[in-house]
Design a protein around this motif. Structure first.
Motif, short mmCIF file in Angstrom:
data_model
loop_
_atom_site.label_atom_id
_atom_site.label_comp_id
_atom_site.label_asym_id
_atom_site.label_seq_id
_atom_site.Cartn_x
_atom_site.Cartn_y
_atom_site.Cartn_z
N MET A 96 34.44 124.77 -20.38
CA MET A 96 35.92 126.12 -19.59
C MET A 96 34.54 127.47 -19.24
N THR A 97 33.89 128.04 -19.67
CA THR A 97 33.01 128.78 -20.08
C THR A 97 32.26 128.96 -18.43
N ASN A 98 31.51 127.98 -18.50
CA ASN A 98 30.74 128.17 -17.63
C ASN A 98 31.50 128.05 -16.40
N GLY A 99 32.67 126.72 -16.37
CA GLY A 99 32.74 126.52 -15.37
C GLY A 99 34.06 127.01 -14.93
N ARG A 100 34.54 128.69 -16.36
CA ARG A 100 35.40 129.18 -15.30
C ARG A 100 36.72 129.25 -15.32
N PHE A 101 37.21 127.86 -16.66
CA PHE A 101 38.59 127.25 -16.27
C PHE A 101 38.82 127.66 -17.83
N ARG A 102 40.74 127.48 -17.88
CA ARG A 102 40.90 127.77 -19.43
C ARG A 102 41.81 126.39 -19.13
N HIS A 103 41.60 125.52 -18.69
CA HIS A 103 42.04 124.24 -19.75
C HIS A 103 41.66 123.11 -19.27
N LEU A 104 41.27 122.10 -20.38
CA LEU A 104 40.80 121.16 -20.18
C LEU A 104 41.44 119.95 -20.86
N PRO A 105 41.43 119.17 -19.36
CA PRO A 105 42.27 117.72 -20.02
C PRO A 105 41.43 117.22 -21.31
N VAL A 106 41.87 115.43 -21.97
CA VAL A 106 41.08 115.02 -22.88
C VAL A 106 41.43 113.80 -22.58
#
Length: 144
Positions: A96-106
Motif C-alpha cells: 500500500m505504501t509503495n503503490g500509494r493506495f489505501r485499499h487492497l483486494p484479497v
C-alpha cells in the motif's frame, strides 16, 4: 499476523459494482456505505478494477460534471495489486505504501474474498503491538 486475521474480524463480504455502472451511481454507493473505494467486477464477478473517491475527484477536476456520466470502467484502476489470506500485515503495508493506495483486494484461488483498507492494516498492527507490550510487561513483572 496475516490478512486472514483481519478478514475474520470484519463483516463478511465486500462492496462491488459492475463495470458498466455510471459514476453517479457509484458515488451514491460510496456515500451510502460510508466507504472510500469499491471493487469493480466483470460479468462473472471477477475483479477487473478498483474505483476510489480520489479517482472520482481527479476526474471531476478535469471533466467536471461529465464525470457523472462515465462508467466505473472508465475511471477505475484496472488490474489492481492484490493479496491473499496468507499475506502478512507488514507485506500489505509495504504494498500500500509503495503503490500509494489505501485499499487492497484479497483473493483466494483467483476468487475475490474481501478487501482490507489501510485503516484495517494499521489497526491490526497497533493491536498486535499492544499485545506484545502487555506480554512483555507480564513477563517482566512475573520475573521480578
Amino acid at each position: 499476523m496475516i490478512l486472514q486475521a483481519i478478514l475474520a474480524n470484519k463483516p463478511a463480504g465486500y462492496i462491488a459494482v459492475p463495470q458498466e455502472m455510471r459514476v453517479s451511481a457509484v458515488i451514491a454507493v460510496l456515500a451510502e456505505k460510508h466507504i472510500g473505494a469499491v471493487l469493480v467486477v466483470g460479468p462473472q464477478d471477477d475483479l477487473v478494477g478498483i474505483l476510489s473517491e480520489r479517482d472520482v475527484v481527479r476526474s471531476l477536476s478535469v471533466r467536471a460534471a461529465a464525470t457523472l456520466y462515465l462508467t466505473a470502467a472508465d475511471l477505475m484502476t484496472p488490474n489492481p495489486a492484490t493479496a491473499s489470506r496468507a499475506t502478512t500485515v507488514e507485506e500489505a503495508m509495504e504494498l500500500m505504501t509503495n503503490g500509494r493506495f489505501r485499499h487492497l483486494p484479497v483473493l483466494e484461488d483467483g476468487r475475490l474474498i474481501g478487501l482490507v483498507s489501510i485503516g484495517d492494516v494499521v489497526k491490526a498492527r497497533i493491536d498486535h503491538q499492544k499485545y506484545e507490550v502487555e506480554t512483555l510487561r507480564t513477563y517482566v513483572a512475573g520475573g521480578v
